[in-house]
Write a protein that holds these residues in place. Sequence first.
Motif, PDB file in Angstrom:
ATOM      1  N   LYS A   1       3.346 -12.703   6.299  1.00 13.17           N
ATOM      2  CA  LYS A   1       2.943 -13.039   4.928  1.00 13.17           C
ATOM      3  C   LYS A   1       1.463 -13.443   4.889  1.00 13.17           C
ATOM      4  N   ASN A   2       1.072 -14.256   5.847  1.00 15.44           N
ATOM      5  CA  ASN A   2      -0.317 -14.715   5.880  1.00 15.44           C
ATOM      6  C   ASN A   2      -1.293 -13.575   6.114  1.00 15.44           C
ATOM      7  N   GLN A   3      -0.887 -12.609   6.967  1.00 14.06           N
ATOM      8  CA  GLN A   3      -1.813 -11.515   7.248  1.00 14.06           C
ATOM      9  C   GLN A   3      -2.111 -10.723   5.973  1.00 14.06           C
ATOM     10  N   ILE A   4      -1.117 -10.594   5.118  1.00 17.25           N
ATOM     11  CA  ILE A   4      -1.340  -9.869   3.843  1.00 17.25           C
ATOM     12  C   ILE A   4      -2.337 -10.656   2.986  1.00 17.25           C
ATOM     13  N   ILE A   5      -2.111 -11.978   2.901  1.00 15.97           N
ATOM     14  CA  ILE A   5      -3.031 -12.826   2.116  1.00 15.97           C
ATOM     15  C   ILE A   5      -4.448 -12.723   2.689  1.00 15.97           C
ATOM     16  N   GLN A   6      -4.538 -12.768   4.013  1.00 17.25           N
ATOM     17  CA  GLN A   6      -5.860 -12.749   4.669  1.00 17.25           C
ATOM     18  C   GLN A   6      -6.555 -11.412   4.437  1.00 17.25           C
ATOM     19  N   GLN A   7      -5.802 -10.324   4.536  1.00 17.66           N
ATOM     20  CA  GLN A   7      -6.426  -9.011   4.319  1.00 17.66           C
ATOM     21  C   GLN A   7      -6.884  -8.868   2.876  1.00 17.66           C
ATOM     22  N   GLN A   8      -6.062  -9.374   1.948  1.00 16.39           N
ATOM     23  CA  GLN A   8      -6.459  -9.302   0.534  1.00 16.39           C
ATOM     24  C   GLN A   8      -7.735 -10.102   0.284  1.00 16.39           C
ATOM     25  N   ALA A   9      -7.939 -11.145   1.106  1.00 13.65           N
ATOM     26  CA  ALA A   9      -9.141 -11.974   0.943  1.00 13.65           C
ATOM     27  C   ALA A   9     -10.307 -11.430   1.772  1.00 13.65           C
TER      28      ALA A   9
END
Length: 393
Positions: A112-120
């Motif tokens: 989940k965090n990797q998706i948030i990080q990539q979006q950022a």
Amino acid sequence: MTDKNYDIVVLGGAIIGSAIAYFLARELGGGRSICVVERDPTYAQASTSLSLASIRVQFSTPLNIAISRFGYSFLESIGEVLEVDGDRPDAGIKANGYLLMAGESGRALLQKNQIIQQQAGAQVALLEPADIQARYPYINTDEVALAALGLAEEGWFDAYSVMQALRRKASSLGVTYMKDEACGLEMSGARVTAVNLASGERLAAGIVVNATGPRAAKTAAWAGIELPVHPRKRSVFVFDCKERFPDSPLIIDPSGVYVRPEGEHYVCGWSPPEEDDRDCEDFEVEWNLFEEKLWPILAQRVPAFEAIKVTRAWAGHYAMNVIDHNAILGSHPEVSNFYMANGFSGHGVQQSPAVGRGLAELIVGGSYRSLDLSPFGFERFAQGRLIREENII
Ligand SMILES: Cc1cc2nc3c(=O)[nH]c(=O)nc-3n(C[C@H](O)[C@H](O)[C@H](O)COP(=O)(O)OP(=O)(O)OC[C@H]3O[C@@H](n4cnc5c(N)ncnc54)[C@H](O)[C@@H]3O)c2cc1C
């Protein structure tokens, strides 16, 4: 003794206070007077000096990711932007990723965090145990289900030098640094009017900024503000190992124990679970922590660490925001000329450039311009808009 008068008084002159002072001076171009009050210019017990000074994009909150991304680019540029009289400071960045490992129960959160990080805009790869072993054959992946590795904008740096560079640049732009201890605030209604100093001096102030680190709650209390920031001790151990892994990432075991190289040595530590994390004013190293907790985990995770020798250790304080573990930034809703830059909960040195820039914009122009830090305002507690950072180290 005659009063001194300043437009802005910053209490605490370590990395946060000095970043705010520098950006304020730059923003104002000499237009208003700024004084930084620092009780100990040796910074012996400042969190900034005792920090591990690592920077990461692996947060779970988009705003924290943006803050660190700006922090990284600022650190890369300080030779130019903080130059004074031809002297170009160096942040000493060692670019390297965090390798955040999780057992089966932590797999979904990493994903989940990797998706948030990539979006950022952050570059973070997920590694299966076989990928970890291919990259880092010295790591034992038993009980590891997945790991996240930062591929850019992560590493560690020399926070003390960055603080000194900010201080020197701020001074060159006209900021006054005063060695004294603030011991009280004078109020007129809901406004702060002056700072009382231990020397007996009194500084009349238009605006006061609280950058007193782990002691911030005491400072805020003088203005009648209850700040949920508590000093929490963290011990750090330095050890030597015959085998060298100089390009090792900052390894975070699923237990939370972390280790990374520091020059020819290694540094390691751990944050206790919240329920065991007590307020603490002393700087005594918790020596039993190494033998009882850290070493067995380190030796299991990196078998070469079975044979290591601790060479030194120190303890410092996190300024822990006990409500949601994130910074508390901006002016107080009732005491509107009292600004806070507090509660960094173990990630303040990397946040100092964005916080300095943001607070300067807010104080001078009345709003954040470059990056909207208002979600970290004090109002969030009363409004129930907590921002829970899930990646706490
Ligand atoms: C062991 C450890 C590891 C860490 N690792 C990291 C990391 O890897 N990455 C990261 O980003 N962050 C890390 N941190 C957190 C980081 O160090 C802090 O968030 C950051 O240094 C906060 O800076 P500050 O200026 O707010 O506080 P401080 O550095 O504590 O400075 C506060 C200053 O205020 C002064 N002061 C206090 N009261 C008064 C007063 N009444 N009058 C005048 N002066 C006063 C103090 O003397 C001090 O110099 C770590 C912290 C510790 C302890």
